[in-house]
Design a protein around this motif. Structure first.
Motif, PDB file in Angstrom:
ATOM      1  N   PRO A   1      42.238  29.725  40.424  1.00  0.00           N
ATOM      2  CA  PRO A   1      41.745  30.151  41.739  1.00  0.00           C
ATOM      3  C   PRO A   1      41.929  31.661  41.879  1.00  0.00           C
ATOM      4  CG  PRO A   1      43.860  29.003  41.952  1.00  0.00           C
ATOM      5  CD  PRO A   1      43.455  28.908  40.522  1.00  0.00           C
ATOM      6  N   MET A   2      40.845  32.369  42.174  1.00  0.00           N
ATOM      7  CA  MET A   2      40.907  33.831  42.277  1.00  0.00           C
ATOM      8  C   MET A   2      40.158  34.270  43.529  1.00  0.00           C
ATOM      9  SD  MET A   2      40.427  34.978  38.261  1.00  0.00           S
ATOM     10  CE  MET A   2      39.220  33.710  37.834  1.00  0.00           C
TER      11      MET A   2
ATOM     12  N   LEU B   1      55.875  45.964  44.424  1.00  0.00           N
ATOM     13  CA  LEU B   1      54.680  45.843  43.599  1.00  0.00           C
ATOM     14  C   LEU B   1      53.533  45.301  44.433  1.00  0.00           C
ATOM     15  CD1 LEU B   1      55.817  44.339  40.161  1.00  0.00           C
ATOM     16  CD2 LEU B   1      55.378  46.731  40.741  1.00  0.00           C
ATOM     17  N   SER B   2      52.348  45.825  44.170  1.00  0.00           N
ATOM     18  CA  SER B   2      51.147  45.300  44.826  1.00  0.00           C
ATOM     19  C   SER B   2      50.759  43.977  44.171  1.00  0.00           C
ATOM     20  CB  SER B   2      50.001  46.292  44.685  1.00  0.00           C
ATOM     21  OG  SER B   2      49.559  46.344  43.333  1.00  0.00           O
ATOM     22  N   PRO B   3      49.874  43.188  44.816  1.00  0.00           N
ATOM     23  CA  PRO B   3      49.395  41.969  44.165  1.00  0.00           C
ATOM     24  C   PRO B   3      48.777  42.247  42.798  1.00  0.00           C
ATOM     25  CG  PRO B   3      48.825  41.941  46.484  1.00  0.00           C
ATOM     26  CD  PRO B   3      49.411  43.295  46.204  1.00  0.00           C
ATOM     27  N   LYS B   4      48.016  43.335  42.677  1.00  0.00           N
ATOM     28  CA  LYS B   4      47.411  43.675  41.387  1.00  0.00           C
ATOM     29  C   LYS B   4      48.486  43.970  40.348  1.00  0.00           C
ATOM     30  CE  LYS B   4      44.042  46.792  39.228  1.00  0.00           C
ATOM     31  NZ  LYS B   4      44.907  47.143  38.078  1.00  0.00           N
ATOM     32  N   GLU B   5      49.513  44.743  40.742  1.00  0.00           N
ATOM     33  CA  GLU B   5      50.591  45.057  39.811  1.00  0.00           C
ATOM     34  C   GLU B   5      51.360  43.804  39.407  1.00  0.00           C
ATOM     35  OE1 GLU B   5      51.650  49.641  41.176  1.00  0.00           O
ATOM     36  OE2 GLU B   5      52.467  47.946  42.323  1.00  0.00           O
ATOM     37  N   ASN B   6      51.456  42.839  40.340  1.00  0.00           N
ATOM     38  CA  ASN B   6      52.160  41.602  40.036  1.00  0.00           C
ATOM     39  C   ASN B   6      51.444  40.757  38.996  1.00  0.00           C
ATOM     40  OD1 ASN B   6      54.728  40.627  41.241  1.00  0.00           O
ATOM     41  ND2 ASN B   6      53.842  41.455  43.111  1.00  0.00           N
ATOM     42  N   ARG B   7      50.181  41.054  38.729  1.00  0.00           N
ATOM     43  CA  ARG B   7      49.446  40.327  37.700  1.00  0.00           C
ATOM     44  C   ARG B   7      49.649  40.941  36.317  1.00  0.00           C
ATOM     45  NH1 ARG B   7      45.402  40.101  41.923  1.00  0.00           N
ATOM     46  NH2 ARG B   7      44.309  41.909  41.029  1.00  0.00           N
ATOM     47  N   ASP B   8      50.263  42.131  36.260  1.00  0.00           N
ATOM     48  CA  ASP B   8      50.373  42.833  34.979  1.00  0.00           C
ATOM     49  C   ASP B   8      51.777  43.292  34.612  1.00  0.00           C
ATOM     50  OD1 ASP B   8      47.551  42.920  34.213  1.00  0.00           O
ATOM     51  OD2 ASP B   8      47.299  44.201  35.958  1.00  0.00           O
ATOM     52  N   ILE B   9      52.536  43.762  35.596  1.00  0.00           N
ATOM     53  CA  ILE B   9      53.791  44.455  35.293  1.00  0.00           C
ATOM     54  C   ILE B   9      54.949  43.512  34.957  1.00  0.00           C
ATOM     55  CG2 ILE B   9      55.579  45.956  36.252  1.00  0.00           C
ATOM     56  CD1 ILE B   9      53.375  47.559  37.622  1.00  0.00           C
TER      57      ILE B   9
ATOM     58  N   ASN C   1      49.756  29.456  32.683  1.00  0.00           N
ATOM     59  CA  ASN C   1      48.871  30.465  33.251  1.00  0.00           C
ATOM     60  C   ASN C   1      49.530  31.839  33.079  1.00  0.00           C
ATOM     61  OD1 ASN C   1      48.287  31.706  36.518  1.00  0.00           O
ATOM     62  ND2 ASN C   1      46.742  31.650  34.921  1.00  0.00           N
ATOM     63  N   GLY C   2      48.684  32.866  32.943  1.00  0.00           N
ATOM     64  CA  GLY C   2      49.208  34.227  32.911  1.00  0.00           C
ATOM     65  C   GLY C   2      48.943  34.945  31.603  1.00  0.00           C
TER      66      GLY C   2
ATOM     67  N   PHE D   1      43.036  29.894  32.512  1.00  0.00           N
ATOM     68  CA  PHE D   1      42.577  31.270  32.358  1.00  0.00           C
ATOM     69  C   PHE D   1      42.221  31.849  33.722  1.00  0.00           C
ATOM     70  CE2 PHE D   1      41.907  29.925  27.988  1.00  0.00           C
ATOM     71  CZ  PHE D   1      42.147  31.086  27.265  1.00  0.00           C
ATOM     72  N   GLY D   2      42.534  33.136  33.890  1.00  0.00           N
ATOM     73  CA  GLY D   2      42.145  33.842  35.102  1.00  0.00           C
ATOM     74  C   GLY D   2      41.077  34.864  34.810  1.00  0.00           C
ATOM     75  N   ARG D   3      41.485  36.133  34.750  1.00  0.00           N
ATOM     76  CA  ARG D   3      40.515  37.226  34.653  1.00  0.00           C
ATOM     77  C   ARG D   3      39.661  37.181  33.397  1.00  0.00           C
ATOM     78  NH1 ARG D   3      44.891  41.685  35.519  1.00  0.00           N
ATOM     79  NH2 ARG D   3      46.158  39.929  34.831  1.00  0.00           N
ATOM     80  N   ALA D   4      40.208  36.700  32.276  1.00  0.00           N
ATOM     81  CA  ALA D   4      39.413  36.635  31.054  1.00  0.00           C
ATOM     82  C   ALA D   4      38.212  35.717  31.224  1.00  0.00           C
ATOM     83  CB  ALA D   4      40.278  36.162  29.885  1.00  0.00           C
ATOM     84  N   ALA D   5      38.414  34.594  31.909  1.00  0.00           N
ATOM     85  CA  ALA D   5      37.310  33.656  32.128  1.00  0.00           C
ATOM     86  C   ALA D   5      36.279  34.228  33.087  1.00  0.00           C
ATOM     87  CB  ALA D   5      37.842  32.331  32.655  1.00  0.00           C
ATOM     88  N   TYR D   6      36.703  35.117  33.966  1.00  0.00           N
ATOM     89  CA  TYR D   6      35.758  35.706  34.921  1.00  0.00           C
ATOM     90  C   TYR D   6      34.989  36.868  34.293  1.00  0.00           C
ATOM     91  CZ  TYR D   6      33.733  37.532  39.200  1.00  0.00           C
ATOM     92  OH  TYR D   6      32.843  37.956  40.157  1.00  0.00           O
ATOM     93  N   HIS D   7      35.694  37.763  33.626  1.00  0.00           N
ATOM     94  CA  HIS D   7      35.058  38.971  33.108  1.00  0.00           C
ATOM     95  C   HIS D   7      34.326  38.748  31.789  1.00  0.00           C
ATOM     96  CE1 HIS D   7      36.559  41.527  36.230  1.00  0.00           C
ATOM     97  NE2 HIS D   7      37.820  41.258  35.954  1.00  0.00           N
ATOM     98  N   GLN D   8      34.778  37.777  30.988  1.00  0.00           N
ATOM     99  CA  GLN D   8      34.091  37.435  29.737  1.00  0.00           C
ATOM    100  C   GLN D   8      33.902  35.915  29.672  1.00  0.00           C
ATOM    101  OE1 GLN D   8      37.353  39.191  28.962  1.00  0.00           O
ATOM    102  NE2 GLN D   8      36.369  41.098  29.522  1.00  0.00           N
ATOM    103  N   PRO D   9      33.132  35.368  30.602  1.00  0.00           N
ATOM    104  CA  PRO D   9      33.047  33.910  30.690  1.00  0.00           C
ATOM    105  C   PRO D   9      32.512  33.243  29.437  1.00  0.00           C
ATOM    106  CG  PRO D   9      31.340  34.955  32.041  1.00  0.00           C
ATOM    107  CD  PRO D   9      32.293  36.038  31.622  1.00  0.00           C
ATOM    108  N   SER D  10      31.589  33.912  28.722  1.00  0.00           N
ATOM    109  CA  SER D  10      31.057  33.295  27.507  1.00  0.00           C
ATOM    110  C   SER D  10      32.129  33.181  26.432  1.00  0.00           C
ATOM    111  CB  SER D  10      29.871  34.100  26.980  1.00  0.00           C
ATOM    112  OG  SER D  10      28.809  34.089  27.907  1.00  0.00           O
TER     113      SER D  10
END
Length: 330
Positions: free
Chosen positions: A13-14, A177-185, A208-209, A230-239
């Motif tokens: 869910p994104m 940390l921002s929500p975006k930073e919490n996905r990476d840091i 997940n993660g 999968f999160g962002r990988a499935a969205y940005h490179q769905p194929s």
């Protein structure tokens, strides 16, 4: 009878991303991946425009609803409504670190209140008329020690009948940390998630993660986890993720075709436009469909520049597609 859902591969869910149009596209790429809604708060379900918030196309199945909240009575009602709309799973968000969810006392901050989470999922199960109630969580928040708090959390919540947990293998830092930073840091701790599966073999544990490839996913499943999200990988490179998923993870015979997916989107687009919708509401989810392939830049550029213009229709998508040559398998 509770619906049995295969969670070998799911798309997270994104917020602002996994709406009904995104899910329809993803379903064209994979027949079997479990698709999640954006998080919807329980009060929004109760008081808001339910058709807008919860409506989905029958072709999206299997599809799961994610709820945010911490009031058991509200979550029970929202779960009942979700079941009326036909969702096969209702998932409680115990992982989102945004300011909005903290102020509303739900999301990742609930990692500090496992007893309240247990009350919430019990109420959700009482409100369910066929959907399985599940939980998506972090490994801990702020100064918690994940190796201590995560097993206790799983034990407390599973005691109320939840059997499936999707674990984002990062801490959430609610301060600083921002929500975006919490996905990476915060560092990933995949091993802890594997330890949870070993400690709770009767539970379904989904990782997940940070996952970026199907090879990574298969490695974790082969080591004993029940599934991957999968999160962002499935969205940005769905194929890259979804077009091969049915073959790699579900025993299918062949990959799906991104070209065919675009062509199959055209009737859906026409129906959306006929109902007063705009083209870019759909095409914004299609920009990464040919990522890494010849013509991908022209595909993105055509959609980005033309899909938002007045009167834009399927011909814009067809023009964009003309810049991308099908690969041999397609």
């Amino acid at each position: 009878m509770t619906t049995q859902i295969n969670r070998t591969l799911s798309v997270a869910p994104m917020m602002d991303w996994t709406d009904r149009h995104c899910r329809y596209l993803h379903r064209l790429l994979s027949k079997h991946a479990l698709l999640y809604t954006e998080m919807v708060t329980a009060p929004a379900v109760i008081h808001g425009d339910r058709d807008r918030l919860l409506g989905f196309h029958e072709a999206e199945h299997p599809v799961a609803l994610q709820l945010g909240g911490s009031d058991p009575a509200q979550l029970e009602t929202a779960t009942r409504v979700g079941c009326e709309y036909g969702y096969g799973e209702v998932n409680l968000n115990v992982g989102c670190p945004s300011d909005r969810v903290q102020s509303g006392k739900f999301g990742a901050c609930l990692m500090r209140e496992p007893d309240l989470v247990a009350d919430c999922v019990q109420a959700m199960r009482e409100g369910s008329t066929g959907a399985e109630v599940t939980v998506k969580c972090r490994i801990g928040v702020d100064d918690q020690v994940p190796a201590d708090v995560l097993p206790a959390f799983l034990e407390t919540v599973s005691a109320r009948g939840v059997r499936s947990f999707t674990i984002h293998a990062r801490m959430a830092w609610l301060e600083g940390l921002s929500p975006k930073e919490n996905r990476d840091i915060p560092p990933l701790d995949y091993e802890l998630v594997h330890q949870m599966k070993a400690a709770f073999p009767h539970l379904e544990i989904v990782l997940n993660g940070g996952l970026a490839t199907l090879d990574q996913a298969k490695e974790h499943i082969d080591r004993g986890l029940d599934g991957v999200m999968f999160g962002r990988a499935a969205y940005h490179q769905p194929s890259d993720i979804l077009a091969s998923a049915d073959r790699v993870l579900f025993g299918g015979d062949a990959d799906s075709s991104a070209h065919e997916a675009v062509l199959n989107m055209l009737p859906y687009i026409e129906a959306h436009l006929a109902q007063g919708g705009r083209l870019n509401q759909i095409t914004r989810h299609m920009l990464g469909l040919f990522a890494g392939r010849p013509g991908a830049r022209q595909w993105r550029r055509t959609l980005s520049e033309r899909a938002h213009t007045e009167g834009a229709g399927p011909e814009v998508v067809e023009l964009a597609l003309s810049h991308v040559q099908p690969i041999a398998a397609e």
